[in-house]
Design a protein around this motif. Structure first.
Motif, PDB file in Angstrom:
ATOM      1  N   MET A   1       0.947  -1.136   0.089  1.00  0.00           N
ATOM      2  CA  MET A   1      -0.022   0.135  -0.191  1.00  0.00           C
ATOM      3  C   MET A   1       0.700   1.306   0.059  1.00  0.00           C
ATOM      4  SD  MET A   1      -3.018  -0.614  -0.168  1.00  0.00           S
ATOM      5  CE  MET A   1      -4.377  -2.054  -0.159  1.00  0.00           C
ATOM      6  N   ALA A   2       0.437   2.172  -0.865  1.00  0.00           N
ATOM      7  CA  ALA A   2       1.127   3.433  -0.666  1.00  0.00           C
ATOM      8  C   ALA A   2       1.087   4.193   0.647  1.00  0.00           C
ATOM      9  CB  ALA A   2       0.566   4.576  -1.681  1.00  0.00           C
ATOM     10  N   SER A   3       2.059   4.763   0.966  1.00  0.00           N
ATOM     11  CA  SER A   3       2.198   5.523   2.359  1.00  0.00           C
ATOM     12  C   SER A   3       1.549   6.768   2.283  1.00  0.00           C
ATOM     13  CB  SER A   3       4.075   5.730   2.999  1.00  0.00           C
ATOM     14  OG  SER A   3       3.826   6.531   3.876  1.00  0.00           O
ATOM     15  N   ASN A   4       0.961   7.200   3.533  1.00  0.00           N
ATOM     16  CA  ASN A   4       0.408   8.330   3.448  1.00  0.00           C
ATOM     17  C   ASN A   4       0.916   9.380   4.619  1.00  0.00           C
ATOM     18  OD1 ASN A   4      -1.315  10.532   2.503  1.00  0.00           O
ATOM     19  ND2 ASN A   4      -2.941   9.994   4.059  1.00  0.00           N
ATOM     20  N   ALA A   5       2.284   8.914   5.245  1.00  0.00           N
ATOM     21  CA  ALA A   5       2.677   9.457   6.389  1.00  0.00           C
ATOM     22  C   ALA A   5       3.006  11.034   6.125  1.00  0.00           C
ATOM     23  CB  ALA A   5       4.107   8.729   6.616  1.00  0.00           C
TER      24      ALA A   5
ATOM     25  N   LEU B   1      -7.321   2.401   0.189  1.00  0.00           N
ATOM     26  CA  LEU B   1      -6.229   2.590  -0.571  1.00  0.00           C
ATOM     27  C   LEU B   1      -5.109   2.959   0.274  1.00  0.00           C
ATOM     28  CD1 LEU B   1      -7.309   3.754  -4.225  1.00  0.00           C
ATOM     29  CD2 LEU B   1      -6.969   1.434  -3.418  1.00  0.00           C
ATOM     30  N   ARG B   2      -5.205   3.967   1.081  1.00  0.00           N
ATOM     31  CA  ARG B   2      -4.154   4.466   1.906  1.00  0.00           C
ATOM     32  C   ARG B   2      -3.855   3.866   3.038  1.00  0.00           C
ATOM     33  NH1 ARG B   2      -0.478   7.829  -0.001  1.00  0.00           N
ATOM     34  NH2 ARG B   2      -0.954   9.958  -0.423  1.00  0.00           N
ATOM     35  N   HIS B   3      -4.716   3.136   3.811  1.00  0.00           N
ATOM     36  CA  HIS B   3      -4.578   2.279   4.947  1.00  0.00           C
ATOM     37  C   HIS B   3      -4.539   0.808   4.840  1.00  0.00           C
ATOM     38  CE1 HIS B   3      -4.680   6.525   6.341  1.00  0.00           C
ATOM     39  NE2 HIS B   3      -6.089   6.726   6.302  1.00  0.00           N
ATOM     40  N   GLY B   4      -5.435   0.571   3.898  1.00  0.00           N
ATOM     41  CA  GLY B   4      -5.541  -1.098   3.824  1.00  0.00           C
ATOM     42  C   GLY B   4      -6.405  -1.799   4.682  1.00  0.00           C
ATOM     43  N   ARG B   5      -7.003  -1.061   5.442  1.00  0.00           N
ATOM     44  CA  ARG B   5      -7.679  -1.817   6.623  1.00  0.00           C
ATOM     45  C   ARG B   5      -9.093  -2.556   5.883  1.00  0.00           C
ATOM     46  NH1 ARG B   5      -6.321   2.939   9.780  1.00  0.00           N
ATOM     47  NH2 ARG B   5      -8.150   4.027   9.144  1.00  0.00           N
ATOM     48  N   SER B   6      -9.367  -3.697   6.365  1.00  0.00           N
ATOM     49  CA  SER B   6     -10.470  -4.285   5.928  1.00  0.00           C
ATOM     50  C   SER B   6     -11.863  -3.693   6.274  1.00  0.00           C
ATOM     51  CB  SER B   6     -10.641  -5.900   6.687  1.00  0.00           C
ATOM     52  OG  SER B   6      -9.249  -6.509   6.513  1.00  0.00           O
ATOM     53  N   SER B   7     -11.838  -2.977   7.482  1.00  0.00           N
ATOM     54  CA  SER B   7     -13.119  -2.377   7.606  1.00  0.00           C
ATOM     55  C   SER B   7     -13.337  -1.333   6.692  1.00  0.00           C
ATOM     56  CB  SER B   7     -13.047  -1.635   8.939  1.00  0.00           C
ATOM     57  OG  SER B   7     -12.064  -0.727   9.033  1.00  0.00           O
TER      58      SER B   7
ATOM     59  N   ALA C   1      -2.768  -7.286  -1.635  1.00  0.00           N
ATOM     60  CA  ALA C   1      -3.686  -6.868  -0.543  1.00  0.00           C
ATOM     61  C   ALA C   1      -4.784  -5.974  -1.014  1.00  0.00           C
ATOM     62  CB  ALA C   1      -2.829  -6.101   0.610  1.00  0.00           C
ATOM     63  N   ALA C   2      -4.551  -5.071  -2.081  1.00  0.00           N
ATOM     64  CA  ALA C   2      -5.674  -4.357  -2.626  1.00  0.00           C
ATOM     65  C   ALA C   2      -6.579  -5.161  -3.167  1.00  0.00           C
ATOM     66  CB  ALA C   2      -4.802  -3.430  -3.542  1.00  0.00           C
ATOM     67  N   LEU C   3      -6.077  -6.234  -3.794  1.00  0.00           N
ATOM     68  CA  LEU C   3      -7.132  -6.925  -4.556  1.00  0.00           C
ATOM     69  C   LEU C   3      -7.990  -7.882  -3.554  1.00  0.00           C
ATOM     70  CD1 LEU C   3      -4.777  -8.676  -7.557  1.00  0.00           C
ATOM     71  CD2 LEU C   3      -6.655  -6.717  -7.535  1.00  0.00           C
ATOM     72  N   ARG C   4      -7.359  -8.230  -2.432  1.00  0.00           N
ATOM     73  CA  ARG C   4      -8.053  -8.786  -1.297  1.00  0.00           C
ATOM     74  C   ARG C   4      -9.330  -7.680  -0.881  1.00  0.00           C
ATOM     75  NH1 ARG C   4      -3.264 -11.340   0.102  1.00  0.00           N
ATOM     76  NH2 ARG C   4      -2.899  -9.625   1.792  1.00  0.00           N
ATOM     77  N   GLY C   5      -8.857  -6.534  -0.817  1.00  0.00           N
ATOM     78  CA  GLY C   5      -9.566  -5.546  -0.105  1.00  0.00           C
ATOM     79  C   GLY C   5     -10.957  -5.478  -1.150  1.00  0.00           C
ATOM     80  N   VAL C   6     -10.528  -5.296  -2.679  1.00  0.00           N
ATOM     81  CA  VAL C   6     -11.660  -5.267  -3.489  1.00  0.00           C
ATOM     82  C   VAL C   6     -12.645  -6.494  -3.449  1.00  0.00           C
ATOM     83  CG1 VAL C   6     -12.048  -5.494  -6.009  1.00  0.00           C
ATOM     84  CG2 VAL C   6     -10.102  -3.938  -5.249  1.00  0.00           C
ATOM     85  N   ALA C   7     -12.089  -7.606  -3.074  1.00  0.00           N
ATOM     86  CA  ALA C   7     -13.152  -8.819  -2.783  1.00  0.00           C
ATOM     87  C   ALA C   7     -14.041  -8.627  -1.781  1.00  0.00           C
ATOM     88  CB  ALA C   7     -12.156  -9.969  -2.681  1.00  0.00           C
ATOM     89  N   LEU C   8     -13.237  -7.965  -0.629  1.00  0.00           N
ATOM     90  CA  LEU C   8     -14.245  -7.613   0.534  1.00  0.00           C
ATOM     91  C   LEU C   8     -15.355  -6.566   0.338  1.00  0.00           C
ATOM     92  CD1 LEU C   8     -11.543  -7.468   3.448  1.00  0.00           C
ATOM     93  CD2 LEU C   8     -13.246  -9.250   3.110  1.00  0.00           C
ATOM     94  N   ALA C   9     -14.775  -5.774  -0.666  1.00  0.00           N
ATOM     95  CA  ALA C   9     -15.816  -4.542  -0.999  1.00  0.00           C
ATOM     96  C   ALA C   9     -16.863  -4.984  -1.804  1.00  0.00           C
ATOM     97  CB  ALA C   9     -14.930  -3.473  -1.749  1.00  0.00           C
TER      98      ALA C   9
END
Length: 530
Positions: free
Chosen positions: A1-5, A158-164, A204-212
């Motif tokens: 994931m891209a950092s947003n620091a 996208l920024r944080h990658g959290r499942s929620s 990780a992003a693709l797994r997130g898309v699946a959750l969404a």
């Protein structure tokens, strides 16, 4: 994931932003009250779309013959509490506008300071879609909150990658889609950014898309089931809305030009606000103490954003309008001006490309300019659609004498069917709605005499307690439908009432009415109830 620091506010910055929440809520509450009260006072009838939602709110359905169900759901809940006064539609439209603006501010707080996020929110609030057209409670205005919420959750996912965040993204996108199918154009902009940033290579992003996608499908499931049961009626309606159907006068280029110039007009209040703040700032700078030689000018706000954030704002923000114009040009489809209601929700952030300097000062100037514009727009709209339209005899929805016509129809009903309340009006949505909303206790509308269009009658016999049949050609209808004409022919009593639209020089409204009397079993029940 891209950092947003580099852009996430520090705890100290977040603490400094807490008072900003109060000002955000104060502005949003003031905006809702301003527009809802002025429209409620100045309008005798709501717009056609508002009336349609009031009529549809007669029952909770998983879909309606023209559109998906979300706006009618919310109106169903509101009318269950407040009945069906016309002011409720203005209040509801502005509440959803305020909710959308809240999410605009929340999104801004992800990559900039709360004050700068508020500047962007204030700027976009004066565009027509968040102000004037938010008084029209329809699928376009109700969709804005879910589109902005989807954008916010998409950013966070996208920024944080959290499942929620991915799960909430799917739910918000689902609500946007079953508000209006045009949400697909915003999803396409999301997809373009996903490709541009290379997330398609990120597991990780693709797994997130699946959750969404999971929550998206769960939200959609009841409506999809309804679509199968009802032969996909809203999809056919949407298709007919965009296809020119062999119109020889239709020109793709002229349609696109008209679409874009209309959007420019609806964005113009924001452009005026930007110009006013810019001129104010330049004049203030010219009166300030001379800047020492070699001093560096304050950076523009956009320079404080990461390249990723700037790319997000540009692709996700401008993508919908560009994609829409491109698709229309390629396929030769029509463009409805109101379809762009959700296309400009991020445009307030584009002021960052020229704004610079003390954010406290810039926020104060923006707030003053925006409040003045909001008040002038609301007052001008209320006067123009109210007393000015009335006394000039203009034929507008806002001056339609719905209450007077309804009272006449109720008198006619009582004369011919004493002791039995009027509970059903067979008519077009506009005329029927204007009669029904003023009946106490409430009456339902038998839309164009069609059970398909009136699902609240699916479990009852509409003929049992009789009905008032009415039609007129001086409003949104071109005449009675075949079903209404058939019901009118069955009526035992018939007549005509006349009513001027407003002044004696305004158009004459001629309403043809007929009464189908209640059946004996309904009369017996009414007698027993007394």
């Amino acid at each position: 994931m891209a950092s947003n620091a580099d852009t996430i506010p520090t705890p100290a910055a977040s603490a400094r932003g807490r008072p900003t929440v109060f000002y955000v809520l104060l502005f949003l509450a003031g905006m809702v009250v301003l527009w809802a009260v002025l429209c409620g006072i100045s309008h005798k009838s709501p717009d056609l779309d508002n009336m349609e939602e009031l009529v549809w709110a007669s029952s909770f359905e998983w879909g309606y013959y023209k559109h998906p169900p979300v706006p009618a759901w919310f109106m169903y809940g509101l009318t269950s509490l407040f009945g069906k006064p016309i002011w409720l539609t203005f209040l509801a439209g502005q509440l959803f506008s305020a909710l959308a603006l809240w999410f605009v501010w929340k999104l801004g707080c992800e990559f900039t300071t709360p004050r700068r996020a508020l500047i962007a929110m204030l700027s976009v609030s004066v565009t027509a879609y968040f102000s004037v057209r938010a008084t029209m409670y329809n699928h376009n205005s109700v969709q804005m909150w879910s589109i902005v919420a989807s954008t916010w959750f998409y950013y966070r996912a996208l920024r944080h990658g959290r499942s929620s965040d991915w799960l909430w993204l799917g739910a918000a996108c689902g609500m946007a889609f079953i508000t209006k199918y045009s949400a697909l154009i915003q999803f396409a902009a999301f997809f373009l950014f996903f490709l541009r940033q290379g997330y398609w290579r990120d597991r990780a992003a693709l797994r997130g898309v699946a959750l969404a996608l999971l929550t998206f499908l769960l939200v959609l499931a009841p409506h999809v089931y309804w679509l199968f049961q009802h032969a996909f009626e809203p999809l056919y309606y949407a298709d007919k809305s965009i296809v020119p159907a062999g119109d020889p006068q239709f020109s793709v280029l002229s349609d696109i030009w008209g679409f874009l110039t209309t959007q420019l007009g609806r964005l113009s209040p924001m452009l005026v606000a930007w110009i006013a703040v810019y001129v104010w700032s330049r004049r203030a700078a010219s009166r300030a103490v001379a800047v020492p030689d070699g001093a560096v000018a304050a950076p523009r706000y956009a320079q404080a954003l990461s390249a990723w954030d700037r790319s997000f704002l540009l692709i996700v923000g401008i993508g919908p309008v560009l994609l829409t114009v491109l698709v229309s040009g390629v396929l030769g489809t029509r463009l409805g001006s109101s379809w762009a209601s959700t296309f400009f929700v991020l445009f307030g952030f584009y002021a960052y490309w020229w704004l610079r300097g003390d954010e406290r000062v810039m926020l104060r100037r923006t707030a003053i300019v925006v409040v003045v514009i909001q008040v002038l727009m609301a007052a001008g709209y209320a006067i123009g659609r109210g007393p000015l339209a009335y006394y000039t005899g203009r034929k507008t929805d806002s001056t339609y004498p719905g209450k007077q016509i309804s009272l006449q129809m109720q008198d006619v009903w009582r004369q011919h069917v004493p002791g039995v309340p009027l509970t059903l009006v067979a008519a077009g949505t506009w005329l029927g709605g204007n009669i029904a909303v003023h009946v106490r206790p409430s009456a339902n509308v038998f839309i164009d005499g069609s059970l398909r269009e009136s699902p609240w009658l699916k479990s009852v016999d509409p003929m049992r307690c009789g009905m008032l049949v009415a039609y007129s050609t001086a409003d949104h209808s071109s005449g009675p439908s075949a079903a209404v004409r058939k019901l009118y022919d069955q009526a035992s009593y018939k007549g005509v009432v006349q009513q001027r639209w407003s002044t004696p020089k305004s158009p004459l409204i001629v309403v043809h009415w007929g009464i189908i009397p209640p059946r004996p079993d309904c009369l017996l029940r009414a007698t027993a109830a007394r």
